[in-house]
Write a protein that holds these residues in place. Structure first.
Motif, PDB file in Angstrom:
ATOM      1  N   GLU A 109       0.910  -1.363   0.028  1.00  0.00           N
ATOM      2  CA  GLU A 109       0.056   0.090  -0.009  1.00  0.00           C
ATOM      3  C   GLU A 109       0.860   1.173   0.011  1.00  0.00           C
ATOM      4  O   GLU A 109       1.603   1.468   1.046  1.00  0.00           O
ATOM      5  CB  GLU A 109      -0.953   0.051   1.289  1.00  0.00           C
ATOM      6  CG  GLU A 109      -1.963   1.133   1.224  1.00  0.00           C
ATOM      7  CD  GLU A 109      -2.945   0.886   2.249  1.00  0.00           C
ATOM      8  OE1 GLU A 109      -3.596   2.006   2.475  1.00  0.00           O
ATOM      9  OE2 GLU A 109      -3.005  -0.134   2.535  1.00  0.00           O
ATOM     10  N   VAL A 142       1.113   4.760   0.553  1.00  0.00           N
ATOM     11  CA  VAL A 142       0.020   5.774   1.200  1.00  0.00           C
ATOM     12  C   VAL A 142       0.315   6.931   0.463  1.00  0.00           C
ATOM     13  O   VAL A 142      -0.783   7.786   0.470  1.00  0.00           O
ATOM     14  CB  VAL A 142       0.501   6.028   2.684  1.00  0.00           C
ATOM     15  CG1 VAL A 142      -0.601   6.682   3.352  1.00  0.00           C
ATOM     16  CG2 VAL A 142       0.444   4.369   3.305  1.00  0.00           C
ATOM     17  N   TYR A 162      -1.971   6.903  -2.792  1.00  0.00           N
ATOM     18  CA  TYR A 162      -2.995   6.301  -2.628  1.00  0.00           C
ATOM     19  C   TYR A 162      -3.244   5.112  -3.368  1.00  0.00           C
ATOM     20  O   TYR A 162      -4.341   5.129  -4.374  1.00  0.00           O
ATOM     21  CB  TYR A 162      -4.092   7.455  -2.566  1.00  0.00           C
ATOM     22  CG  TYR A 162      -4.271   8.680  -1.795  1.00  0.00           C
ATOM     23  CD1 TYR A 162      -4.559   8.438  -0.364  1.00  0.00           C
ATOM     24  CD2 TYR A 162      -3.740  10.025  -2.167  1.00  0.00           C
ATOM     25  CE1 TYR A 162      -4.385   9.589   0.443  1.00  0.00           C
ATOM     26  CE2 TYR A 162      -3.517  10.904  -1.394  1.00  0.00           C
ATOM     27  CZ  TYR A 162      -3.824  10.873  -0.269  1.00  0.00           C
ATOM     28  OH  TYR A 162      -3.743  11.894   1.232  1.00  0.00           O
TER      29      TYR A 162
END
Length: 159
Positions: A64, A66, A69
């Motif tokens: 992921e 961050v 996104y």
């Protein structure tokens, strides 16, 4: 008494890109190469994807990002399991034979070895650039984009 009606739209958003990868490497080896060439940080998930009461299981890697996104998933499409064959030989002593069965996560694409699923909230991922980088990896035979809307079994890609 007042009645309130709750209208539920589709919760699942189909905003992800799907890339099919043909590669004969082990899953951990491919994840390493993707991390190296695409500057990712894919890590193996603790639990595999299991379907039909452990009839088939598929390894999954996730990262992921961050800051952008974006969530990356690498999932195997092929599961090979050895099972007892069900046959009757008609003799007093039976020979137990083992049969190798192959299951696919996405049955429409049986020849695909791996899928890369890229979920992004904002459309910041350039799939053409990713495909060009994948084609530069010598161990990958080929890779191409798949339209997830046209998949019949796209529900298997919800994780």
């Amino acid at each position: 008494m007042a009645m309130h009606k709750l209208v539920v739209d589709d919760f699942y958003d189909d905003s992800f890109k799907l890339i099919a990868v043909h590669c004969r490497l082990e899953d951990y080896r491919l994840a390493y190469l993707l991390n190296k060439h695409l500057d990712l940080n894919l890590k193996r998930q603790k639990d595999d994807l299991d379907f039909e009461y452990f009839k088939s299981s598929y390894s999954i890697f996730q990262w992921e990002n961050v800051s952008q996104y974006v969530t990356w998933h690498l999932v195997t499409n092929v599961c090979k399991k050895e099972e007892d064959s069900l046959y009757s030989s008609g003799t007093l002593f039976e020979n137990s034979q083992r049969v190798l069965k192959t299951f696919n996560l996405i049955p429409e694409y049986k020849n695909v070895d791996y899928f890369i699923k890229i979920s992004n909230e904002i459309d910041s991922v350039n799939d053409k650039l990713i495909l060009n980088k994948l084609h530069q990896i010598p161990q990958i035979i080929t890779s191409y984009s798949i339209d997830p809307v046209k998949l019949k079994s796209k529900d298997y890609l919800i994780f």
